[in-house]
Design a protein around this motif. Structure first.
Motif, PDB file in Angstrom:
ATOM      1  N   THR A 165       0.803  -1.225   0.000  1.00 36.10           N
ATOM      2  CA  THR A 165       0.000   0.000   0.000  1.00 36.10           C
ATOM      3  C   THR A 165       0.834   1.273   0.000  1.00 36.10           C
ATOM      4  N   GLY A 166       2.116   1.140   0.401  1.00 33.94           N
ATOM      5  CA  GLY A 166       2.973   2.316   0.515  1.00 33.94           C
ATOM      6  C   GLY A 166       2.739   3.107   1.787  1.00 33.94           C
ATOM      7  N   HIS A 167       1.910   2.607   2.683  1.00 38.69           N
ATOM      8  CA  HIS A 167       1.613   3.313   3.927  1.00 38.69           C
ATOM      9  C   HIS A 167       2.668   3.032   4.997  1.00 38.69           C
ATOM     10  N   CYS A 168       2.987   4.057   5.752  1.00 38.45           N
ATOM     11  CA  CYS A 168       3.889   3.911   6.895  1.00 38.45           C
ATOM     12  C   CYS A 168       3.097   3.259   8.032  1.00 38.45           C
ATOM     13  N   LEU A 169       3.589   2.135   8.521  1.00 34.66           N
ATOM     14  CA  LEU A 169       2.919   1.399   9.586  1.00 34.66           C
ATOM     15  C   LEU A 169       3.323   1.902  10.965  1.00 34.66           C
ATOM     16  N   ARG A 170       4.588   2.320  11.087  1.00 40.52           N
ATOM     17  CA  ARG A 170       5.105   2.722  12.385  1.00 40.52           C
ATOM     18  C   ARG A 170       6.390   3.507  12.186  1.00 40.52           C
ATOM     19  N   THR A 171       6.617   4.487  13.037  1.00 36.45           N
ATOM     20  CA  THR A 171       7.876   5.224  13.067  1.00 36.45           C
ATOM     21  C   THR A 171       8.559   4.936  14.397  1.00 36.45           C
ATOM     22  N   LEU A 172       9.794   4.482  14.328  1.00 36.26           N
ATOM     23  CA  LEU A 172      10.573   4.133  15.521  1.00 36.26           C
ATOM     24  C   LEU A 172      11.541   5.271  15.818  1.00 36.26           C
ATOM     25  N   THR A 173      11.433   5.861  16.990  1.00 36.67           N
ATOM     26  CA  THR A 173      12.240   7.034  17.322  1.00 36.67           C
ATOM     27  C   THR A 173      12.870   6.883  18.690  1.00 36.67           C
TER      28      THR A 173
END
Length: 99
Positions: free
Chosen positions: A20-28
Motif C-alpha cells: 500500500t505504501g503506507h507507513c505502519l510505524r515510526t521508531l524514534t
C-alpha cells in the motif's frame, strides 16, 4: 505480512507496507543518523545502528526497544557510530560494525 524498514538521517526508522505504501510505524529512539537496519531471520525483530553509537533491537509488532548496546569506546576514540548491523542465521546474535 511483508514489512519494509527504512533508515534515515532524521534519526527515525520507518516500517512500511510495500503493498500500500503506507507507513505502519515510526521508531524514534536514536539521537543521530540511522545508518543500518536488519530484520532477524524470523522477521519479529529489527536491529538498528546509528551515528549515536547505539545498537537497538526493536520488536517489529509493538515498536518497543527490547535491547540496547552503546559502543563504549566511541567517545574515547573520537569515532562514534555504528554503521552496519547483521543477524546470524539462527537469529540469536547481532553483529555491529563501527569505525
Amino acid at each position: 505480512a511483508v514489512v519494509v524498514a527504512t533508515a534515515s538521517f532524521d534519526s527515525a526508522i520507518k516500517l512500511w507496507d510495500p503493498a500500500t505504501g503506507h507507513c505502519l510505524r515510526t521508531l524514534t529512539r536514536h539521537s543521530s543518523h540511522v545508518y543500518s537496519v536488519a530484520f532477524s531471520p524470523n522477521g519479529r525483530y529489527l536491529a538498528s545502528g546509528s551515528y549515536d553509537s547505539e545498537l537497538l533491537v526493536w520488536d517489529v509488532a509493538t515498536g518497543a526497544v527490547l535491547l540496547s548496546y552503546v559502543h563504549s569506546g566511541a567517545a574515547a576514540s573520537g569515532t562514534p557510530g555504528i554503521f552496519d548491523v547483521r543477524w546470524n542465521s539462527a537469529g540469536d546474535k547481532v553483529a555491529a560494525s563501527f569505525a
